[in-house]
Design a protein around this motif. Sequence first.
Motif, short mmCIF file in Angstrom:
data_model
loop_
_atom_site.label_atom_id
_atom_site.label_comp_id
_atom_site.label_asym_id
_atom_site.label_seq_id
_atom_site.Cartn_x
_atom_site.Cartn_y
_atom_site.Cartn_z
N TRP A 127 -5.89 21.80 -0.33
CA TRP A 127 -6.96 20.94 0.26
C TRP A 127 -6.89 19.50 0.12
N ASP A 128 -7.49 19.10 -0.84
CA ASP A 128 -6.56 17.21 -1.32
C ASP A 128 -5.78 16.95 -1.60
N ASP A 129 -4.50 17.48 -0.69
CA ASP A 129 -2.97 16.72 -0.38
C ASP A 129 -2.70 17.09 0.87
N ILE A 130 -3.31 17.18 1.87
CA ILE A 130 -3.35 16.92 2.94
C ILE A 130 -3.60 15.96 3.02
N VAL A 131 -3.38 15.52 4.08
CA VAL A 131 -2.83 14.07 5.00
C VAL A 131 -4.78 14.08 5.80
N GLU A 132 -4.87 12.39 5.85
CA GLU A 132 -6.29 12.42 7.10
C GLU A 132 -5.67 11.72 7.54
N GLU A 133 -4.53 11.85 9.30
CA GLU A 133 -4.23 10.90 10.45
C GLU A 133 -5.05 9.88 10.54
N LYS A 134 -6.13 9.51 11.10
CA LYS A 134 -7.60 8.74 10.85
C LYS A 134 -7.73 7.86 9.90
N PHE A 135 -7.86 7.77 8.81
CA PHE A 135 -8.08 7.64 7.40
C PHE A 135 -6.92 6.88 7.22
N THR A 136 -7.63 5.10 7.34
CA THR A 136 -6.89 3.40 6.67
C THR A 136 -7.30 2.96 6.35
N LEU A 137 -6.34 1.95 5.43
CA LEU A 137 -6.44 1.59 4.53
C LEU A 137 -7.66 0.26 4.13
N GLU A 138 -8.11 0.35 5.08
CA GLU A 138 -8.84 -1.18 5.01
C GLU A 138 -10.97 0.00 4.88
N GLU A 139 -10.63 1.61 5.12
CA GLU A 139 -11.55 2.34 4.88
C GLU A 139 -11.76 2.45 3.12
N ILE A 140 -11.10 1.65 2.39
CA ILE A 140 -10.87 2.13 1.00
C ILE A 140 -12.30 0.66 0.54
N ASP A 141 -12.74 1.51 -0.83
CA ASP A 141 -13.63 0.73 -1.74
C ASP A 141 -13.34 -0.12 -2.41
#
Length: 448
Positions: free
Chosen positions: A131-145
């Motif tokens: 499950w944790d190996d699947i990509v999430e296309e909507k998530f962007t680098l700008e959302e990283i803390d």
Amino acid sequence: MKKVLNFIESQTVEFKQIWKDEYLKTICAFANSEGGSLYIGLDDDAVVLGIENIEELIEILPNKINNRLGLIVKIFHKIQENKHYLQIKIEKTYTPISYNGKFYIRSGSNTIELNGGNLTNFLLNKSGKTWDDIVEEKFTLEEIDLNTIEKFKNLSRDRVPNIQNENNLEQLLRKLNLYEGNYLKRAAILLFAKNPQQYYIQSHSKIGRFLSETDIQSSDIIEGNLIDQVDKIMDVLRLKYLKAYISYEGMHRREKLEYPYEALREAVINALVHRDYTNTSNLQIKVFDDKLVMYNGATLSSEVPIEKFDKPHQSKPFNPIMANIFYKCGFIENWGRGTTSIINECLDYGLPKATFEYEWTAVVTTFYKKQIVIEKTGGITGGITGGITGGITELENFIIKNENLSAIALSEKLEIPLRTTQRWIKELKDKNKIEYRGSKKTGGYFAK
């Protein structure tokens, strides 16, 4: 005398008296699991009854199974004391097999249909993904803390020394296997996102104090990414929900929680890393007067059943990418030994060993307090676990759990002489561990 075969129904064996097309789902389940054999012409007790139309079945079944399931099976004609029966041998497949659009697996001697999160995880595993190996296309680098990234870099400097020199965020995340192509994976969201609950609302945690199984006194919700949640959960437990015993070694003040801190932290980390995030429930920590219980939605590996949790076992992380990053930042010390470490920490603390159960698709981890046993012949002895001994210490523990009692009330409830109770109370007051609050008539002793 009826002839009985020397084996029973199991994960890989099933008996049927006659052929019915509905048994195609049993064949489907064998193929999706570890393979197996379906016997036609036997009852549930492995008694050979025989079948009459065996030649017809031998002719039609291979094509029917291939056409309906896409499987090539082996069919063996068996004879036992002039009674004919069939063995249909099915091999394990590495691609998912469906019957009438539904997916089945074997669980013990049962054939069960997969739905919801179980079906998702099954299909992922068959494709070589977790499950944790699947990509999430909507998530962007700008959302990283970025604060969490810096925290990770500091925590991982011993196990990944060069990581501190990586200032390019994308390259760092690629080195951590959190990218696939141009997209970030689900693991990146849970581990480093500013707001992972925006994508997976169930990824928050809850802590509550319970007076009974249904009567809740207070509660807290812990949000944020998993690396931050570890510290947040432990801080809330330590500062709000758990009592601490205060002692002094010379000029040094010592604080000892009612449960071992390291064991609780290990349990929290295990829960966050091994959670099945397709499960809609969240991590729940319930604090009672006599125990602390963690409920964590999880899908267990057949290779590490709940019965093995109290023994050394191999590591089978449900979310291996997240587990690997938790290891790199020092949250996980020994893979496969987390549960035994929890037990040993509790025993070293003088408490009963923590227990692990699997109920309603959740791993239930329970920590127990030491129970007080009163001796009629006088004094308080150590609890059933052989923990801390000595009447004065047990009196302190009793006051912590039963506040606002007078010396007379304490003497009566503990069935010890009043003079002894008063002497112990004086010692505890002198050590600044308890205090008297209220009037002489209605007041009582409280832990400080």
